[in-house]
Write an enzyme that holds these catalytic residues in place. Structure first.
Site, PDB file in Angstrom:
ATOM      1  N   GLU A   1     -30.602  79.081  51.700  1.00  0.00           N
ATOM      2  CA  GLU A   1     -29.172  78.888  51.964  1.00  0.00           C
ATOM      3  C   GLU A   1     -28.853  79.281  53.408  1.00  0.00           C
ATOM      4  OE1 GLU A   1     -25.992  79.075  48.598  1.00  0.00           O
ATOM      5  OE2 GLU A   1     -25.842  80.972  49.651  1.00  0.00           O
TER       6      GLU A   1
ATOM      7  N   HIS B   1     -53.564  80.824  37.743  1.00  0.00           N
ATOM      8  CA  HIS B   1     -53.927  79.950  36.631  1.00  0.00           C
ATOM      9  C   HIS B   1     -52.901  78.832  36.481  1.00  0.00           C
ATOM     10  CE1 HIS B   1     -57.035  82.821  35.548  1.00  0.00           C
ATOM     11  NE2 HIS B   1     -56.145  83.727  35.947  1.00  0.00           N
TER      12      HIS B   1
ATOM     13  N   LYS C   1     -19.949  71.018  45.327  1.00  0.00           N
ATOM     14  CA  LYS C   1     -18.812  71.572  44.575  1.00  0.00           C
ATOM     15  C   LYS C   1     -17.673  70.555  44.535  1.00  0.00           C
ATOM     16  CE  LYS C   1     -19.433  76.474  45.611  1.00  0.00           C
ATOM     17  NZ  LYS C   1     -18.941  77.568  46.431  1.00  0.00           N
TER      18      LYS C   1
HETATM   19  O1  LIG Z   1     -19.799  85.245  44.961  1.00  0.00           O
HETATM   20  P1  LIG Z   1     -19.210  83.904  44.813  1.00  0.00           P
HETATM   21  O2  LIG Z   1     -18.051  83.685  45.728  1.00  0.00           O
HETATM   22  O3  LIG Z   1     -18.851  83.616  43.396  1.00  0.00           O
HETATM   23  O4  LIG Z   1     -20.279  82.848  45.269  1.00  0.00           O
HETATM   24  C1  LIG Z   1     -21.496  82.726  44.612  1.00  0.00           C
HETATM   25  C2  LIG Z   1     -22.476  81.958  45.454  1.00  0.00           C
HETATM   26  O5  LIG Z   1     -21.970  80.689  45.734  1.00  0.00           O
HETATM   27  C3  LIG Z   1     -22.309  80.324  47.068  1.00  0.00           C
HETATM   28  O6  LIG Z   1     -21.174  80.368  47.830  1.00  0.00           O
HETATM   29  C4  LIG Z   1     -22.858  78.959  47.106  1.00  0.00           C
HETATM   30  O7  LIG Z   1     -22.040  78.124  46.406  1.00  0.00           O
HETATM   31  C5  LIG Z   1     -23.293  81.378  47.513  1.00  0.00           C
HETATM   32  O8  LIG Z   1     -23.359  81.486  48.872  1.00  0.00           O
HETATM   33  C6  LIG Z   1     -22.776  82.554  46.795  1.00  0.00           C
HETATM   34  O9  LIG Z   1     -23.701  83.589  46.744  1.00  0.00           O
END
Ligand SMILES: O=P(O)(O)OC[C@H]1O[C@](O)(CO)[C@@H](O)[C@@H]1O
Length: 627
Positions: A406, A435, A540
């Site tokens: 990321e 394995h 998203k």
């Molecule tokens: O802690 P949050 O805001 O729920 O985000 C969870 C995860 O989602 C992300 O933003 C990626 O969608 C990550 O960087 C982060 O760790």
């Protein structure tokens, strides 16, 4: 009508059927050429890579997709791996890094970088050190979000750029420890539990709000922790049901920690809603058992405050999710399991300190970043296989996967050039993986470098025994690691080895800090922003669009299903009525999913032949007709 028809629009046989494929007439030869041995001195690694790129070129969709990579200007000639045992031993001794206090070693001798490469990288590393120094002093590291990046202050609060931040960190740590003590001692207890105190933790969070706590729990939780931990880290209903079912009666003595920096991540919200429903159904008051870790004033924070949850702990905006293990995110679950979080912080602080030297050879994070650069040509051309030879470190690779991928997986560099950077990370544990896929690593496609994580102490003192004369079970594990390392190297597969004495809070803290810093330095070397994740947003957003389309599909189907007689619709008709003709495939998938979950019924046809489908809803919802 409904009863005579199948509601299940899922034909596993059909959907799993692979299209028959002719074998490719000619494999992309560039990939094969890239496996030419390092030993072939007349064909240097640099030359080999150049050939591979050349052959792969036509695969690129558009000629101006990718700018030339910065690494290409670096000299990588003459890089055959040292094979003579005496020379190799010398290289090992010359490059071995040791952190005495931490009992941590880093061996980079099995990565074939040359002195010339090392010298050429020196100015870039000095620039990266400067960059890290500026970050530690509070520079805005994340231009997109205009925020500082200060996870190192979490373990060295005196380095925070101002006293307000320092106090925030110190107060939070104190509050975490106090709360954990109060829960463990039974001072804070669940209202309706026969056990009289909390016995379980259910952690709800995803990504950086889960991976660190999961890794640390697996690595460090004692066999009989004061509270056992479970995780809900997805929006998979069956997975959530499983966790709740496993808790059974102990739901009444479960402390639910909801972790989300943003406080609005859908998976986490869904997890919370599902858990709250389970509490309601069990006649329990969720607020008396709920804890939130999130940014102040986030949706989650406000919910927890309004509903009167038992505690709220802050997430700071200058701590990224994937570097949040040393914040309340990682510390609270760890402390509740009886893990010494101050030792974790101490280990991380010591490692940070070691990584502040500008002498590259003495800087373990810089050495790691340098090796990554060498091994992947600074363009991610090879994957990082992480192999801890210790069961308790099983989740380290999964944790690193987010931290590295990321952070480094970016489309554009800081100058706006499209670079499509990144390093893929995978791994599980040794010798188990021996394995599974080590066969390919030794002999197959040469697209990786390995990081071995070695733990010297096999068992707590006094527990060892010899299962055959002179040999313990741990000796086997040791032998497997060393054997694999040697066998890979003999076949020109490079590896890094990180060695710790034991898996302790201190060494785990140090490992976390080591990789956090290595990622930061590497990002500087390849000129990218390691502290944002714009790519995640696209998925998203698209997920949101799918759900919005599903609502429209439902409305259209509902209208048709409320007619007398019911009007089953073809996919084309649904798409047309949704004004979404271009989204017909997605509409098909939505309907297939709803049908598999008894929320839509297939009147005609089967999902294996999408054009044959006619669909309707089992019930007409009159109220929704007029919404
Ligand atoms: O802690 P949050 O805001 O729920 O985000 C969870 C995860 O989602 C992300 O933003 C990626 O969608 C990550 O960087 C982060 O760790």
């Amino acid at each position: 009508m409904a009863s005579s028809l199948s509601g299940i629009c899922f034909n596993p046989q059909k959907l799993n059927q692979k299209p028959t494929q002719n074998p490719p007439s000619s494999a992309p030869t560039g990939f094969q050429k890239s496996t030419v041995s390092f030993q072939n001195k007349s064909s240097s690694k640099f030359q080999v890579q150049a050939v591979a790129r050349e052959v792969q070129q036509p695969l690129s969709k558009s000629a101006n997709d990718v700018v030339p990579k910065s690494s290409e200007s670096l000299s990588k000639t003459g890089n055959s791996l040292v094979k003579d045992p005496k020379d190799l031993w010398q290289r090992y001794v010359d490059w071995l890094y040791q952190h005495k206090e931490l009992g941590l070693y880093l061996d980079v001798s099995r990565v074939g970088f040359t002195d010339e490469f090392f010298q050429e990288m020196e100015p870039r590393l000095q620039k990266a050190f400067k960059h890290m120094e500026e970050l530690e002093k509070g520079a805005i590291a994340n231009p997109d979000e205009g925020r500082m990046v200060g996870h190192y202050w979490l373990r060295s609060p005196h380095l925070a750029p101002n006293s307000f931040l320092r106090l925030q960190i110190e107060n939070t740590l104190e509050a975490v420890c106090q709360f954990a003590n109060d829960v463990i001692s039974g001072k804070i207890k669940p209202p309706g539990s026969p056990a009289g105190q909390f016995t379980q933790i259910l952690s709800v969070g995803i990504g950086g709000s889960a991976l660190g706590p999961q890794f640390v729990a697996e690595a460090l939780a004692p066999d009989n922790p004061p509270l056992k931990i479970r995780f809900i880290d997805n929006t998979d209903p069956a997975g959530i049901d499983h966790q709740i079912a496993q808790l059974g009666q102990e739901l009444a003595s479960t402390l639910v920690i909801v972790i989300s920096k943003s406080g609005g991540t859908p998976e986490t919200r869904n997890g919370l809603l599902e858990v709250q429903k389970a509490f309601r159904e069990a006649g329990l008051d969720f607020a008396k058992q709920g804890v939130a870790i999130t940014q102040e004033n986030s949706l989650l924070d406000n919910t927890a405050r309004i509903e009167g949850w038992i505690a709220r702990f802050p997430m700071f905006d200058w701590v990224g999710g994937r570097t949040s293990e040393m914040s309340a995110v990682g510390l609270l679950p760890a402390a509740l399991q009886g893990i010494d979080v101050k030792e974790m912080l101490a280990g991380a602080a010591l490692m940070d300190e070691a990584n502040r030297t500008t002498v590259v050879k003495n800087n373990p994070a810089a050495l790691l970043a340098l090796c990554w650069y060498w091994a992947t040509d600074g363009v991610g051309s090879k994957d990082m296989v992480v192999l801890p030879y210790k069961d308790s470190l099983l989740l380290f690779s999964r944790y690193l996967q987010q931290l590295v991928m990321e952070s480094l997986g970016k489309e554009f560099d800081l100058d706006g050039n499209r670079v499509n950077q990144g390093i893929s990370v995978y791994g599980n544990k040794g010798s188990t993986d021996q394995h599974a896929y080590i066969q390919q690593l030794r002999e197959g496609v040469h697209n990786f470098f390995v990081t071995f994580i070695e733990v010297l102490r096999d068992r707590p003192p006094g527990h060892d025994w010899e299962l055959e004369p002179g040999v313990t079970c741990g000796d086997y594990l040791f032998g497997m690691l060393q054997g694999t390392r040697s066998a890979l190297y003999a076949n020109d597969r490079e590896s890094i080895s990180v060695t710790v004495q034991e898996v302790t809070p201190r060494s785990v803290g140090a490992l976390v800090a080591l990789y956090e810093r290595a990622v930061g330095i590497y990002a500087s070397l390849v000129n990218i922003n390691a502290y944002h994740q714009p790519g995640v947003e696209a998925g998203k957003k698209a997920a949101g669009e799918v759900l919005a389309l599903q609502k429209r599909v439902l409305a259209v189907l509902n209208e048709a299903s409320c007619k007398e007689p019911v009007e089953p619709l073809t996919l084309e008709e649904v798409a047309e009525r949704c004004h979404a003709e271009d989204d017909i495939e997605m509409i098909y998938k939505i309907i297939a999913h709803m049908a598999a979950n008894d929320r839509a019924l297939i009147a005609e046809g089967s999902c294996g032949s999408p054009r044959s489908i006619k669909v309707f809803l089992g019930e007409c919802n009159v109220d929704e007709l007029y919404d």
